[in-house]
Design an enzyme around this catalytic site. Sequence first.
Site, mmCIF file in Angstrom:
data_model
loop_
_atom_site.group_PDB
_atom_site.id
_atom_site.type_symbol
_atom_site.label_atom_id
_atom_site.label_comp_id
_atom_site.label_asym_id
_atom_site.label_seq_id
_atom_site.Cartn_x
_atom_site.Cartn_y
_atom_site.Cartn_z
ATOM 1 N N GLU A 179 0.493 -1.576 -0.133
ATOM 2 C CA GLU A 179 -0.451 0.637 0.064
ATOM 3 C C GLU A 179 0.880 1.683 -0.040
ATOM 4 O O GLU A 179 0.308 2.500 0.417
ATOM 5 C CB GLU A 179 -0.841 -0.142 1.119
ATOM 6 C CG GLU A 179 -2.198 -1.388 0.763
ATOM 7 C CD GLU A 179 -3.210 -0.695 0.805
ATOM 8 O OE1 GLU A 179 -3.829 -0.018 0.194
ATOM 9 O OE2 GLU A 179 -3.869 -2.085 0.009
ATOM 10 N N HIS A 256 -4.164 1.450 7.700
ATOM 11 C CA HIS A 256 -3.018 2.014 6.960
ATOM 12 C C HIS A 256 -1.638 2.605 8.455
ATOM 13 O O HIS A 256 -2.750 3.226 9.529
ATOM 14 C CB HIS A 256 -2.277 3.247 6.212
ATOM 15 C CG HIS A 256 -3.113 2.855 5.188
ATOM 16 N ND1 HIS A 256 -3.970 2.970 4.098
ATOM 17 C CD2 HIS A 256 -2.752 1.563 4.320
ATOM 18 C CE1 HIS A 256 -3.917 2.561 3.087
ATOM 19 N NE2 HIS A 256 -4.082 1.755 2.722
ATOM 20 N N CYS A 377 -3.250 11.220 4.210
ATOM 21 C CA CYS A 377 -3.080 10.159 2.987
ATOM 22 C C CYS A 377 -2.926 10.975 1.155
ATOM 23 O O CYS A 377 -3.131 10.801 0.658
ATOM 24 C CB CYS A 377 -4.995 10.498 2.671
ATOM 25 S SG CYS A 377 -4.725 9.200 4.098
HETATM 26 O O1 SUG Z 1 -7.807 3.146 0.609
HETATM 27 N N1 SUG Z 1 -11.171 4.580 0.984
HETATM 28 C C1 SUG Z 1 -9.062 4.710 0.403
HETATM 29 C C2 SUG Z 1 -8.655 5.324 1.740
HETATM 30 C C3 SUG Z 1 -7.093 5.687 1.693
HETATM 31 C C4 SUG Z 1 -6.259 6.751 2.446
HETATM 32 N N2 SUG Z 1 -5.272 5.932 2.523
HETATM 33 C C5 SUG Z 1 -4.442 6.821 3.238
HETATM 34 N N3 SUG Z 1 -4.305 6.226 5.021
HETATM 35 N N4 SUG Z 1 -2.949 6.543 3.676
HETATM 36 C C6 SUG Z 1 -8.699 3.326 0.895
HETATM 37 O O2 SUG Z 1 -9.243 3.087 1.723
HETATM 38 C C7 SUG Z 1 -12.806 4.196 -0.046
HETATM 39 C C8 SUG Z 1 -13.235 4.157 -1.116
HETATM 40 C C9 SUG Z 1 -14.960 4.637 -1.626
HETATM 41 O O3 SUG Z 1 -15.749 3.514 -0.718
HETATM 42 O O4 SUG Z 1 -15.886 4.939 -1.990
HETATM 43 C C10 SUG Z 1 -11.634 4.203 -0.197
HETATM 44 O O5 SUG Z 1 -10.831 3.619 -0.937
#
Ligand code: SUG
Length: 454
Positions: A179, A256, A377
């Site tokens: 990730e 994460h 993020c």
């Molecule tokens: O991968 N949310 C992302 C958020 C990523 C956050 N990044 C970090 N923490 N670095 C994920 O979970 C949700 C999309 C939706 O539900 O429409 C989403 O993909």
Amino acid sequence: MKETVSDVREVNFDGLVGPTHNYAGLAHGNVASMRHGGLESDPKEAALQGLAKMKALKDAGFAQGVLPPQQRPDLGALRDLGFSGSNAQVLERAAHEAPQLLRAVCSASSMWTANAATVTPSRDAVDGRVHFTPANLQSSFHRFLEPQTTGRVLAAIFRDEARFAHHPVLPATPAFSDEGAANHTRLAATHGEAGVHLFVYGRQAFGGADRKEPKRFPARQTLEASQAIARQHGLNDAQTVFAQQHPEAIDAGVFHNDVIAVGNGPVLLYHEMAFFEEERTLEALRSKMAAPLIPVRVPLEAMSLEDAVSSYLFNSQLLSDPDGSGAMTLVVPGECQENDAVWRTIQDLLLGGNNPIGEVVVKDVKQSMRNGGGPACLRLRVVLSQAERSNLSGRVLLDDTLYGDLTAWVEKHYRDRLTPEDLADPQLAEETLTALDELTQILAIGNVYPFQLG
Ligand code: SUG
């Protein structure tokens, strides 16, 4: 002319929010995404909130870059899954037969560029180049669609092969689930000095069955993936620490490491429940770092895991002030202000404590937060020397003119209301392609999207 360590700066490359930003509840284990699935979104506001954060940091003297969104809806992915006919027919059939797939191929998730790649600065690499590995993001279908375009975008911007090295995405299979930078923290006296790389993983793919793992939600990063990245980048034992994330934190919604810890320079700000073996992790860092580690620990009694996850305090950006004083600024999401325990911790423990954090800046990124994406993020950190910064391709470092151009571009092309039903509208797909084509011209990065490559 020889470069000095002070010429080295961290550039935060924020992801521009794409025109199909929506709430689809796609991310199991990400409580904000799970909670807000089905809500109406406002892509225009989302993109403008992101740009406002970038502009504020640029105005405060921080180096700010921008990365473009991806081509969505990903009609190629729908065709691969058996939908055929004209674009409008593909969208209509997907909306009718598999609405959740349509939502997935419309996700604007590439905005969270902390998951785009893992980056090693040239200072730490034996060949003196900056190293990049796009994350495979194989743990969810909508994010598994990102790495190819991410690789093309990074190669287009960091094009100079004498200075930048690009590695293949790891095999997209559960054993190498990766990730990106969200689970990677570089600690060093200053950005220009040698660093130690902390890789945090949630599970071990080839280990014994007796290991402690989360029970409720999936662990996204594997130890094997983190080790492979370190190998690709040529990092040795003395430069790396691998630490397991606390399984209970993952089960509380910490999908994460950057939802529970953030590091910058010699500072590691973390919650007591961040690491499975807290003491061992700190000891390993101390024994490898050239500079004294400055741990800033938030205990459970000051803040519950639930408050950490809902406020996203640890998903703040911790930035070294541009004046070179060693002082740091913490950029927190607005949700931190709404939670008493969190706000008190910020005042008493962080600002009031004996550590370099001298200022807290609050930024509203609510549109992204509802999908579990806070300030940290939204950005990929790339530590670059002056020579590396001046050898970037394209127009991706934010200045007032670029900010003006991007804001006008968003105002012209983005909708301010998107429901899950709207995603089947063929007009939305058309609008998006027109917008993205114009964006590659604004950013001068050439052709990076499937529709441009033919
Ligand atoms: O991968 N949310 C992302 C958020 C990523 C956050 N990044 C970090 N923490 N670095 C994920 O979970 C949700 C999309 C939706 O539900 O429409 C989403 O993909």
